[in-house]
Design a protein around this motif. Structure first.
Motif, PDB file in Angstrom:
ATOM      1  N   GLY A  10     109.050   4.350 125.231  1.00 10.19           N
ATOM      2  CA  GLY A  10     110.031   3.981 124.204  1.00 10.19           C
ATOM      3  C   GLY A  10     109.807   4.668 122.869  1.00 10.19           C
ATOM      4  N   LEU A  11     109.375   5.913 122.909  1.00  6.11           N
ATOM      5  CA  LEU A  11     109.019   6.594 121.656  1.00  6.11           C
ATOM      6  C   LEU A  11     110.260   7.039 120.879  1.00  6.11           C
ATOM      7  CD1 LEU A  11     106.676   7.628 119.892  1.00  6.11           C
ATOM      8  CD2 LEU A  11     106.792   9.783 121.171  1.00  6.11           C
ATOM      9  N   ARG A  12     110.302   6.605 119.630  1.00  6.13           N
ATOM     10  CA  ARG A  12     111.417   6.973 118.748  1.00  6.13           C
ATOM     11  C   ARG A  12     110.891   7.554 117.453  1.00  6.13           C
ATOM     12  NH1 ARG A  12     116.164   4.878 120.199  1.00  6.13           N
ATOM     13  NH2 ARG A  12     115.988   3.480 121.988  1.00  6.13           N
ATOM     14  N   LYS A  13     111.624   8.515 116.951  1.00  2.00           N
ATOM     15  CA  LYS A  13     111.329   9.034 115.622  1.00  2.00           C
ATOM     16  C   LYS A  13     112.629   9.310 114.883  1.00  2.00           C
ATOM     17  CE  LYS A  13     109.332  10.705 112.021  1.00  2.00           C
ATOM     18  NZ  LYS A  13     108.504   9.843 111.123  1.00  2.00           N
ATOM     19  N   THR A  14     112.771   8.676 113.735  1.00  2.00           N
ATOM     20  CA  THR A  14     113.886   8.975 112.851  1.00  2.00           C
ATOM     21  C   THR A  14     113.317   9.541 111.572  1.00  2.00           C
ATOM     22  OG1 THR A  14     115.099   7.103 113.792  1.00  2.00           O
ATOM     23  CG2 THR A  14     115.929   8.005 111.719  1.00  2.00           C
ATOM     24  N   TYR A  15     113.684  10.790 111.262  1.00  2.00           N
ATOM     25  CA  TYR A  15     113.282  11.374 109.978  1.00  2.00           C
ATOM     26  C   TYR A  15     114.268  10.904 108.919  1.00  2.00           C
ATOM     27  CZ  TYR A  15     110.287  14.785 112.431  1.00  2.00           C
ATOM     28  OH  TYR A  15     109.326  15.391 113.187  1.00  2.00           O
ATOM     29  N   ALA A  16     113.730  10.444 107.776  1.00  3.05           N
ATOM     30  CA  ALA A  16     114.605  10.044 106.670  1.00  3.05           C
ATOM     31  C   ALA A  16     115.386  11.269 106.212  1.00  3.05           C
ATOM     32  CB  ALA A  16     113.772   9.479 105.527  1.00  3.05           C
ATOM     33  N   GLY A  17     116.673  11.082 105.906  1.00  3.20           N
ATOM     34  CA  GLY A  17     117.470  12.206 105.420  1.00  3.20           C
ATOM     35  C   GLY A  17     117.001  12.622 104.041  1.00  3.20           C
ATOM     36  N   GLN A  18     116.854  13.929 103.862  1.00  3.91           N
ATOM     37  CA  GLN A  18     116.420  14.405 102.552  1.00  3.91           C
ATOM     38  C   GLN A  18     117.617  14.868 101.737  1.00  3.91           C
ATOM     39  OE1 GLN A  18     113.789  17.074 104.330  1.00  3.91           O
ATOM     40  NE2 GLN A  18     111.958  15.835 104.054  1.00  3.91           N
ATOM     41  N   LYS A  19     117.566  14.624 100.426  1.00  5.82           N
ATOM     42  CA  LYS A  19     118.625  15.055  99.500  1.00  5.82           C
ATOM     43  C   LYS A  19     119.996  14.671 100.013  1.00  5.82           C
ATOM     44  CE  LYS A  19     115.840  18.925  97.953  1.00  5.82           C
ATOM     45  NZ  LYS A  19     115.466  20.234  98.467  1.00  5.82           N
ATOM     46  N   GLY A  20     120.161  13.395 100.339  1.00  7.31           N
ATOM     47  CA  GLY A  20     121.479  12.910 100.730  1.00  7.31           C
ATOM     48  C   GLY A  20     121.889  13.222 102.162  1.00  7.31           C
ATOM     49  N   ALA A  21     121.053  13.982 102.880  1.00  2.80           N
ATOM     50  CA  ALA A  21     121.388  14.273 104.279  1.00  2.80           C
ATOM     51  C   ALA A  21     121.217  13.009 105.120  1.00  2.80           C
ATOM     52  CB  ALA A  21     120.489  15.384 104.815  1.00  2.80           C
ATOM     53  N   ALA A  22     121.948  12.925 106.212  1.00  3.48           N
ATOM     54  CA  ALA A  22     121.848  11.760 107.086  1.00  3.48           C
ATOM     55  C   ALA A  22     120.488  11.753 107.770  1.00  3.48           C
ATOM     56  CB  ALA A  22     122.956  11.814 108.137  1.00  3.48           C
ATOM     57  N   PRO A  23     119.955  10.547 108.072  1.00  4.67           N
ATOM     58  CA  PRO A  23     118.699  10.490 108.819  1.00  4.67           C
ATOM     59  C   PRO A  23     118.864  11.185 110.175  1.00  4.67           C
ATOM     60  CG  PRO A  23     119.369   8.302 108.083  1.00  4.67           C
ATOM     61  CD  PRO A  23     120.501   9.231 107.778  1.00  4.67           C
ATOM     62  N   LYS A  24     117.732  11.712 110.670  1.00  5.04           N
ATOM     63  CA  LYS A  24     117.804  12.468 111.924  1.00  5.04           C
ATOM     64  C   LYS A  24     117.002  11.749 113.007  1.00  5.04           C
ATOM     65  CE  LYS A  24     118.253  15.789 114.819  1.00  5.04           C
ATOM     66  NZ  LYS A  24     119.530  16.244 115.364  1.00  5.04           N
ATOM     67  N   ASP A  25     117.679  11.367 114.091  1.00  8.66           N
ATOM     68  CA  ASP A  25     116.989  10.774 115.234  1.00  8.66           C
ATOM     69  C   ASP A  25     116.430  11.897 116.096  1.00  8.66           C
ATOM     70  OD1 ASP A  25     117.570   8.098 114.593  1.00  8.66           O
ATOM     71  OD2 ASP A  25     119.586   8.305 115.431  1.00  8.66           O
ATOM     72  N   ALA A  26     115.177  12.239 115.851  1.00  9.27           N
ATOM     73  CA  ALA A  26     114.589  13.384 116.559  1.00  9.27           C
ATOM     74  C   ALA A  26     114.122  12.988 117.954  1.00  9.27           C
ATOM     75  CB  ALA A  26     113.426  13.963 115.750  1.00  9.27           C
ATOM     76  N   LEU A  27     113.667  11.750 118.135  1.00 11.47           N
ATOM     77  CA  LEU A  27     113.309  11.239 119.465  1.00 11.47           C
ATOM     78  C   LEU A  27     114.024   9.910 119.665  1.00 11.47           C
ATOM     79  CD1 LEU A  27     109.451  11.973 119.526  1.00 11.47           C
ATOM     80  CD2 LEU A  27     111.265  13.320 120.611  1.00 11.47           C
ATOM     81  N   LYS A  28     114.706   9.785 120.781  1.00  8.68           N
ATOM     82  CA  LYS A  28     115.580   8.621 120.973  1.00  8.68           C
ATOM     83  C   LYS A  28     115.138   7.754 122.138  1.00  8.68           C
ATOM     84  CE  LYS A  28     119.437  11.553 119.524  1.00  8.68           C
ATOM     85  NZ  LYS A  28     120.562  12.340 120.069  1.00  8.68           N
TER      86      LYS A  28
END
Ligand code: ADP
Ligand code: MG
Length: 311
Positions: A10-28
């Motif tokens: 169940g590994l998940r990683k969401t990178y916080a969006g930088q400079k107003g960019a949307a957060p990125k779900d890198a591992l779902k």
């Protein structure tokens, strides 16, 4: 039951969006077990999440959710043991230019708490072919030498699991061969190897098992041979006396004129036989000078699973 070197659930990683960019779900939500003693390939297009996964294993990136066990040690419960069990050769060359190879290996060993008496600095320098550069400043080393030093740094604490993130991207053939022969040797000595590579042929030759990851999810995981065998496609290559004018092919058979002058007809083994294809060519009046067949390779598997979905 084989012991698992790595168990991910169940590994998940969401990178916080930088400079107003949307957060990125890198591992779902990745589930993946990697058996001890194997050479395991992690493949996927750019941006698929491979480095994120590897950096989480290395303890360089914090996961958002899920469980990671390395050599049986849960990363959250036994961080020290799980970290000691794994060595990572990262994708980027980030290296302090003021260290010599010997110094860099010694510092790394110190970071991992390897006592001086147990350090294998000279042995590692020898193995990575930097014995004669042991005292040279890192900034004077070539790119290839720096990569080899990164491999050496990953080995100072004699980890059970060695992870290599695109170790051969952009390196010359000589270095690539050296890396692979080292990897094979380490594996024969019992080390579990996990690698990512863009070179599918290399993965096909090196890896016992492969997982393909795309958009942060594992889309397939199997023995390399099974993965390639799974593909239904088969290609017949014809050398003809003259080009065909009026070829009537069964539906779903793909035709392609190769630069070599060969006519390539690709069909599904579940739908047609080689006889159907030969019959169609004969019926079009083709005089066949030669015919050979082509089985799918890992690249075909990869394309059929990830086509047009980079990022
Ligand atoms: P791969 O190694 O398969 O090319 P990565 O794990 O590097 O993929 O990246 C997966 C996704 O996460 C990509 O969309 C990438 O842009 C994004 N990403 C990676 N690192 C960061 C970061 N530090 N901050 C924000 N987004 C990131
Ligand atoms: Mg990467």
């Amino acid at each position: 039951m084989t012991q698992q070197a790595i168990e991910i659930t169940g590994l998940r990683k969401t990178y916080a969006g930088q400079k107003g960019a949307a957060p990125k779900d890198a591992l779902k939500g990745v589930d993946l077990s990697i058996p001890a003693g194997s050479i395991f390939g992690l493949l996927g297009p750019n941006g698929a999440g491979k480095s994120t996964l590897i950096n989480i294993l290395a303890g360089l990136v914090t996961k958002t959710d899920g469980q990671v066990r390395i050599w049986g040690f849960d990363q959250d419960i036994n961080p020290r043991q799980s970290r000691a069990a794994i060595g990572v050769m990262p994708q980027e060359l980030n290296m302090d230019p003021f260290f010599t190879p010997r110094g860099a290996l010694e510092v790394q060993a110190g970071l991992y708490g390897v006592p001086k008496s147990q350090r294998r600095t000279d042995q590692i320098l020898e193995m990575i072919g930097l014995a004669d550069k042991a005292e040279a400043y890192a900034r004077t080393l070539s790119g290839g030498m720096r990569r080899r030093l990164l491999l050496g740094k990953a080995l100072v604490h004699a980890p059970h699991v060695l992870v290599l993130d695109e170790p051969t991207a952009g390196v010359d053939i000589e270095l690539r061969q050296m890396l692979w022969s080292n990897v094979r040797k380490l594996n024969e000595q019992g080390m579990t190897i996990i690698l990512t590579t863009h070179y599918l042929e290399e993965a096909e030759q090196m890896c016992d098992e492969i997982a393909i990851i795309n958009h942060g999810q594992v889309i397939v995981r199997d023995k390399t041979s099974a993965l390639v065998g799974r593909l239904d496609a088969k290609t017949l290559l014809f050398r003809l006396e003259q080009p065909l004018q009026n070829l009537q092919l069964p539906p779903q058979v793909r035709q392609e004129q190769r630069e070599s002058g060969l006519l390539a007809l690709t069909y599904r083994r579940s739908m047609n036989t080689a006889g159907d294809i030969l019959g169609a060519v004969s019926a079009a009046g083709g005089v066949i000078l030669d015919v050979t067949s082509e089985d799918p390779d890992l690249e075909d598997v990869f394309l059929s699973l990830t086509s047009g979905t980079a990022g």
